[in-house]
Design a protein around this motif. Structure first.
Motif, PDB file in Angstrom:
ATOM      1  N   ALA A 125       0.832  -1.204   0.000  1.00  0.00           N
ATOM      2  CA  ALA A 125       0.000   0.000   0.000  1.00  0.00           C
ATOM      3  C   ALA A 125       0.870   1.258   0.000  1.00  0.00           C
ATOM      4  N   VAL A 126       1.912   1.255   0.808  1.00  0.00           N
ATOM      5  CA  VAL A 126       2.788   2.427   0.921  1.00  0.00           C
ATOM      6  C   VAL A 126       3.510   2.691  -0.390  1.00  0.00           C
ATOM      7  N   MET A 127       4.126   1.670  -0.968  1.00  0.00           N
ATOM      8  CA  MET A 127       4.932   1.876  -2.168  1.00  0.00           C
ATOM      9  C   MET A 127       4.078   2.173  -3.392  1.00  0.00           C
ATOM     10  N   SER A 128       2.829   1.707  -3.402  1.00  0.00           N
ATOM     11  CA  SER A 128       1.936   2.032  -4.514  1.00  0.00           C
ATOM     12  C   SER A 128       1.521   3.500  -4.492  1.00  0.00           C
ATOM     13  N   SER A 129       1.729   4.157  -3.350  1.00  0.00           N
ATOM     14  CA  SER A 129       1.311   5.551  -3.180  1.00  0.00           C
ATOM     15  C   SER A 129       2.478   6.421  -2.707  1.00  0.00           C
ATOM     16  N   ASP A 165       4.646   8.500  -4.156  1.00  0.00           N
ATOM     17  CA  ASP A 165       4.691   9.912  -4.566  1.00  0.00           C
ATOM     18  C   ASP A 165       3.669  10.743  -3.794  1.00  0.00           C
ATOM     19  N   GLN A 166       2.479  10.197  -3.656  1.00  0.00           N
ATOM     20  CA  GLN A 166       1.427  10.906  -2.918  1.00  0.00           C
ATOM     21  C   GLN A 166       1.829  11.146  -1.472  1.00  0.00           C
ATOM     22  N   LEU A 167       2.393  10.121  -0.837  1.00  0.00           N
ATOM     23  CA  LEU A 167       2.764  10.229   0.571  1.00  0.00           C
ATOM     24  C   LEU A 167       3.897  11.231   0.778  1.00  0.00           C
ATOM     25  N   ARG A 168       4.854  11.265  -0.155  1.00  0.00           N
ATOM     26  CA  ARG A 168       5.943  12.233  -0.038  1.00  0.00           C
ATOM     27  C   ARG A 168       5.411  13.659  -0.112  1.00  0.00           C
ATOM     28  N   LYS A 169       4.503  13.887  -1.035  1.00  0.00           N
ATOM     29  CA  LYS A 169       3.915  15.228  -1.160  1.00  0.00           C
ATOM     30  C   LYS A 169       3.020  15.537   0.037  1.00  0.00           C
ATOM     31  N   ARG A 170       2.265  14.558   0.410  1.00  0.00           N
ATOM     32  CA  ARG A 170       1.278  14.756   1.480  1.00  0.00           C
ATOM     33  C   ARG A 170       1.958  15.133   2.797  1.00  0.00           C
ATOM     34  N   PHE A 171       3.010  14.423   3.137  1.00  0.00           N
ATOM     35  CA  PHE A 171       3.662  14.634   4.429  1.00  0.00           C
ATOM     36  C   PHE A 171       4.965  15.421   4.305  1.00  0.00           C
ATOM     37  N   ASP A 172       5.264  15.913   3.099  1.00  0.00           N
ATOM     38  CA  ASP A 172       6.402  16.799   2.880  1.00  0.00           C
ATOM     39  C   ASP A 172       7.689  16.196   3.428  1.00  0.00           C
ATOM     40  N   GLN A 173       7.970  14.981   2.998  1.00  0.00           N
ATOM     41  CA  GLN A 173       9.173  14.298   3.459  1.00  0.00           C
ATOM     42  C   GLN A 173       9.635  13.304   2.402  1.00  0.00           C
ATOM     43  N   THR A 174      10.750  12.647   2.674  1.00  0.00           N
ATOM     44  CA  THR A 174      11.311  11.707   1.697  1.00  0.00           C
ATOM     45  C   THR A 174      10.787  10.287   1.877  1.00  0.00           C
ATOM     46  N   TRP A 175       9.981  10.082   2.940  1.00  0.00           N
ATOM     47  CA  TRP A 175       9.402   8.752   3.153  1.00  0.00           C
ATOM     48  C   TRP A 175       8.194   8.557   2.260  1.00  0.00           C
ATOM     49  N   PRO A 176       8.063   7.380   1.655  1.00  0.00           N
ATOM     50  CA  PRO A 176       9.026   6.267   1.655  1.00  0.00           C
ATOM     51  C   PRO A 176      10.084   6.450   0.562  1.00  0.00           C
TER      52      PRO A 176
END
Length: 230
Positions: free
Chosen positions: A110-114, A116-127
């Motif tokens: 779930a994390v790796m499929s999203s 780019d979204q998570l990096r933008k959403r939380f303003d960080q390099t994860w994952p």
């Protein structure tokens, strides 16, 4: 004790006025007394005793106002000690349960499929691109420990048949202390365009209002992120 010893002298000094003499000898006493010095000494002792009493009162009040250990512990708890943390939120389209280390592979997908979204959403390099399942397992173990210690609560958002992890919900303390808690949620990118974000938000609001002890909760979900981007 000095205050008690000076009282006879004070009586002698004050009584001397009855004889109309400003001398230093009281005919009924064997003491030679300088009334002016004696009165100054009495005033000095009374002032010192007053300050001591005032200090003792302040210390006593301060000690009385100090919270005991149990009170301090209650004030630092994220949720009350007797609160039973909900284990599930059920809906026709999904359900929530605590995220566990055993979910590492499903959560990783779930994390790796999203990513780019998570990096933008939380303003960080994860994952990171080289993020591994084992690293993810370590993260989930930490979440489990925090859940057990009642410090924060992370839930997996799962499809009704358990086949897919749709996202996660994080119920955490508000670092700014403006709110009692913050409920952060994210969904897989391929589920953002339908009505699921709105349904999840509505269900979370009802859940937090009815099942949790917080009065004020800040919500930060996919819809909030979209609003910030506009």
């Amino acid at each position: 004790m000095r205050g008690v010893l000076i009282l006879p002298i004070l009586v002698e000094v004050l009584a001397d006025d009855q004889y109309g003499d400003h001398g230093n000898f009281h005919k009924d006493s064997s003491l030679f007394i300088n009334r002016r010095c004696a009165l100054k000494y009495v005033k000095m002792l009374m002032s010192r005793q007053l300050l001591v009493c005032l200090g003792l009162l302040i210390i006593h009040h301060a000690i009385g106002c100090q919270p005991n250990r149990a009170t301090l512990e209650r004030s630092t708890l994220f949720v009350p000690a007797d609160f039973v943390v909900p284990r599930k939120l059920q809906h026709d389209r999904f359900y929530l349960r605590p995220l566990q280390a055993s979910d590492a592979e499903q959560d990783f997908a779930a994390v790796m499929s999203s990513a780019d979204q998570l990096r933008k959403r939380f303003d960080q390099t994860w994952p990171a691109d080289d993020f591994t399942i084992e690293q993810n397992r370590e993260h989930l173990q930490l979440h489990e420990q925090q859940f057990a210690r009642r410090e924060s609560f992370v839930y997996a958002v799962l499809s009704p048949d358990d086949a897919v992890e749709l996202g996660c919900v994080y119920i955490i303390p508000d670092e700014s202390q403006h709110q009692d808690a913050v409920a952060i949620s994210w969904l897989r990118t391929d589920y953002l365009n339908g009505d699921l974000p709105l349904i999840l938000r509505s269900e979370l609001e009802l859940w937090m209002a009815n099942e949790w002890p917080f009065r004020n909760v800040a919500f930060d979900g996919p819809l909030d992120f979209e609003d910030r981007q506009q």
